[in-house]
Design a protein around this motif. Sequence first.
Motif, PDB file in Angstrom:
ATOM      1  N   LEU A  19       0.838  -1.203   0.000  1.00 19.66           N
ATOM      2  CA  LEU A  19       0.000   0.000   0.000  1.00 19.66           C
ATOM      3  C   LEU A  19       0.875   1.255   0.000  1.00 19.66           C
ATOM      4  O   LEU A  19       0.668   2.182  -0.794  1.00 19.66           O
ATOM      5  CB  LEU A  19      -0.908  -0.023   1.233  1.00 19.66           C
ATOM      6  CG  LEU A  19      -1.937   1.083   1.348  1.00 19.66           C
ATOM      7  CD1 LEU A  19      -2.968   0.972   0.244  1.00 19.66           C
ATOM      8  CD2 LEU A  19      -2.629   1.022   2.722  1.00 19.66           C
ATOM      9  N   ARG A  20       1.874   1.287   0.893  1.00 18.79           N
ATOM     10  CA  ARG A  20       2.748   2.464   0.984  1.00 18.79           C
ATOM     11  C   ARG A  20       3.558   2.648  -0.298  1.00 18.79           C
ATOM     12  O   ARG A  20       3.735   3.776  -0.775  1.00 18.79           O
ATOM     13  CB  ARG A  20       3.673   2.331   2.194  1.00 18.79           C
ATOM     14  CG  ARG A  20       4.619   3.506   2.403  1.00 18.79           C
ATOM     15  CD  ARG A  20       3.990   4.701   3.095  1.00 18.79           C
ATOM     16  NE  ARG A  20       3.714   4.367   4.481  1.00 18.79           N
ATOM     17  CZ  ARG A  20       4.617   4.416   5.463  1.00 18.79           C
ATOM     18  NH1 ARG A  20       5.851   4.820   5.208  1.00 18.79           N
ATOM     19  NH2 ARG A  20       4.291   4.096   6.686  1.00 18.79           N
ATOM     20  N   ARG A  22       2.677   1.777  -3.292  1.00 21.06           N
ATOM     21  CA  ARG A  22       1.787   2.313  -4.343  1.00 21.06           C
ATOM     22  C   ARG A  22       1.532   3.801  -4.125  1.00 21.06           C
ATOM     23  O   ARG A  22       1.444   4.567  -5.086  1.00 21.06           O
ATOM     24  CB  ARG A  22       0.481   1.509  -4.391  1.00 21.06           C
ATOM     25  CG  ARG A  22       0.656   0.196  -5.145  1.00 21.06           C
ATOM     26  CD  ARG A  22      -0.656  -0.520  -5.388  1.00 21.06           C
ATOM     27  NE  ARG A  22      -0.475  -1.606  -6.362  1.00 21.06           N
ATOM     28  CZ  ARG A  22      -1.338  -2.568  -6.575  1.00 21.06           C
ATOM     29  NH1 ARG A  22      -2.487  -2.593  -5.900  1.00 21.06           N
ATOM     30  NH2 ARG A  22      -1.109  -3.501  -7.473  1.00 21.06           N
ATOM     31  N   GLN A  23       1.426   4.215  -2.857  1.00 20.55           N
ATOM     32  CA  GLN A  23       1.248   5.656  -2.581  1.00 20.55           C
ATOM     33  C   GLN A  23       2.488   6.436  -3.001  1.00 20.55           C
ATOM     34  O   GLN A  23       2.396   7.535  -3.554  1.00 20.55           O
ATOM     35  CB  GLN A  23       0.980   5.877  -1.085  1.00 20.55           C
ATOM     36  CG  GLN A  23      -0.410   5.442  -0.644  1.00 20.55           C
ATOM     37  CD  GLN A  23      -0.527   5.246   0.874  1.00 20.55           C
ATOM     38  OE1 GLN A  23       0.471   5.315   1.590  1.00 20.55           O
ATOM     39  NE2 GLN A  23      -1.732   4.989   1.353  1.00 20.55           N
ATOM     40  N   LEU A  24       3.665   5.854  -2.782  1.00 17.58           N
ATOM     41  CA  LEU A  24       4.922   6.565  -3.066  1.00 17.58           C
ATOM     42  C   LEU A  24       5.277   6.581  -4.546  1.00 17.58           C
ATOM     43  O   LEU A  24       5.726   7.587  -5.084  1.00 17.58           O
ATOM     44  CB  LEU A  24       6.081   5.905  -2.307  1.00 17.58           C
ATOM     45  CG  LEU A  24       6.217   6.180  -0.821  1.00 17.58           C
ATOM     46  CD1 LEU A  24       7.318   5.319  -0.221  1.00 17.58           C
ATOM     47  CD2 LEU A  24       6.533   7.658  -0.587  1.00 17.58           C
ATOM     48  N   ASP A  27       0.350   3.468  -8.515  1.00 19.00           N
ATOM     49  CA  ASP A  27      -0.249   2.127  -8.580  1.00 19.00           C
ATOM     50  C   ASP A  27       0.361   1.263  -9.672  1.00 19.00           C
ATOM     51  O   ASP A  27       0.631   0.082  -9.480  1.00 19.00           O
ATOM     52  CB  ASP A  27      -1.764   2.242  -8.821  1.00 19.00           C
ATOM     53  CG  ASP A  27      -2.481   2.864  -7.630  1.00 19.00           C
ATOM     54  OD1 ASP A  27      -1.882   2.887  -6.535  1.00 19.00           O
ATOM     55  OD2 ASP A  27      -3.615   3.333  -7.811  1.00 19.00           O
TER      56      ASP A  27
END
Length: 322
Positions: A19-20, A22-24, A27
């Motif tokens: 998740l982190r 993909r945020q950074l 996606d």
Amino acid sequence: MKNILVIGALGQLGSEIALRLRQLYGDTHVVLADIRNDVNRPLVEGGPFYTVDCRDGASLSALVKKYRIDTIYHLAAILSATAEKNPQQAWDINMNGLMTALEVARENHCSLFTPSSIGAFGPTTPKKFTPQDTIQRPTSIYGVTKVAGELLCDYYHHKYDVDTRGVRYPGIISNMTPPGGGTTDYAVEIYYAALQSKHYECFLQGDTYLDMMYMPDAVNAAIQIMEADPFRLRHRNAFNVAAMSFCPEEQAAYIRTHIPEFTISYRVDPVKQAIADSWPDSLEDYAARVEWGWKPTYDLSSMTADMLKTIGERMDKGGPKP
Ligand code: NAD
């Protein structure tokens, strides 16, 4: 911009690291793989996801080529308590899975992160402030695979110049994904029990000290070490990382500062207790602090407050229980 493959992406650590990432990084730059696809719809549907066995090198290599992957997070493994029930399967998945990931990394010039564990230590290891470089003679099959994995990753670095990096995680506490069969699972279950029934029956003795870490710090460690300047790294596989050390009695006392009626009792699981007794009470993590700037942000007090608040709010909304 990095292109990343996360193997074992739907597990306790994988789901939050993925998740982190993909945020950074976006996606579409973070490809996820796991042997299952029946949990965490947002992750499965939020970007590229593939159902792959971590021992299937051909499929992993095809993904690496298709998405021009340069960094692999290999998180697929069988954890300590589950591994003890089927040591042969644990060896197969933990070692052949890692060997496959290393070969894919070698052939495709990728960096590779894979976690070791406090399980890589054993009863002859110094128990308090366990040094970075010390005796590693674990007695659990999980620990055997973790020591062998550390050595194998170092071997691929020296022999083939593969950029392998890892940390020795303590027990990880998270409020998102339930733990996957480890000896430290009690430290997560206790918060749900405190909120649901104000009582917890613990499978370890009350005075069993172990190192623990809150998930946000564990995610930071994984990403920070992969961003670190390679020229500063004297160690690689794997760095001790520490955040807090406590026993069930102490954790219960901190919970009572929020829920005064909370009680704890003990029904000791001999297999899990034997594993816990063979592990260090607390790690010394000077090398990680000096070589890549490791610093935890949560202690037992701030983690307990955050766990009870987050899980409590979710329960009030009728959200998922562990
Ligand atoms: P987990 O059991 O929650 O997740 C492991 C994931 O791997 C699962 O989603 C599972 O479906 C997947 N998997 C299992 N077999 C597979 C296979 N053959 N092919 C592909 N995927 C497969 O474990 P976790 O807690 O997320 O641990 C991740 C890594 O961190 C492991 O290497 C573990 O040893 C290490 N670690 C975890 C902790 C902890 O407290 N959670 C502590 C120290 C080290």
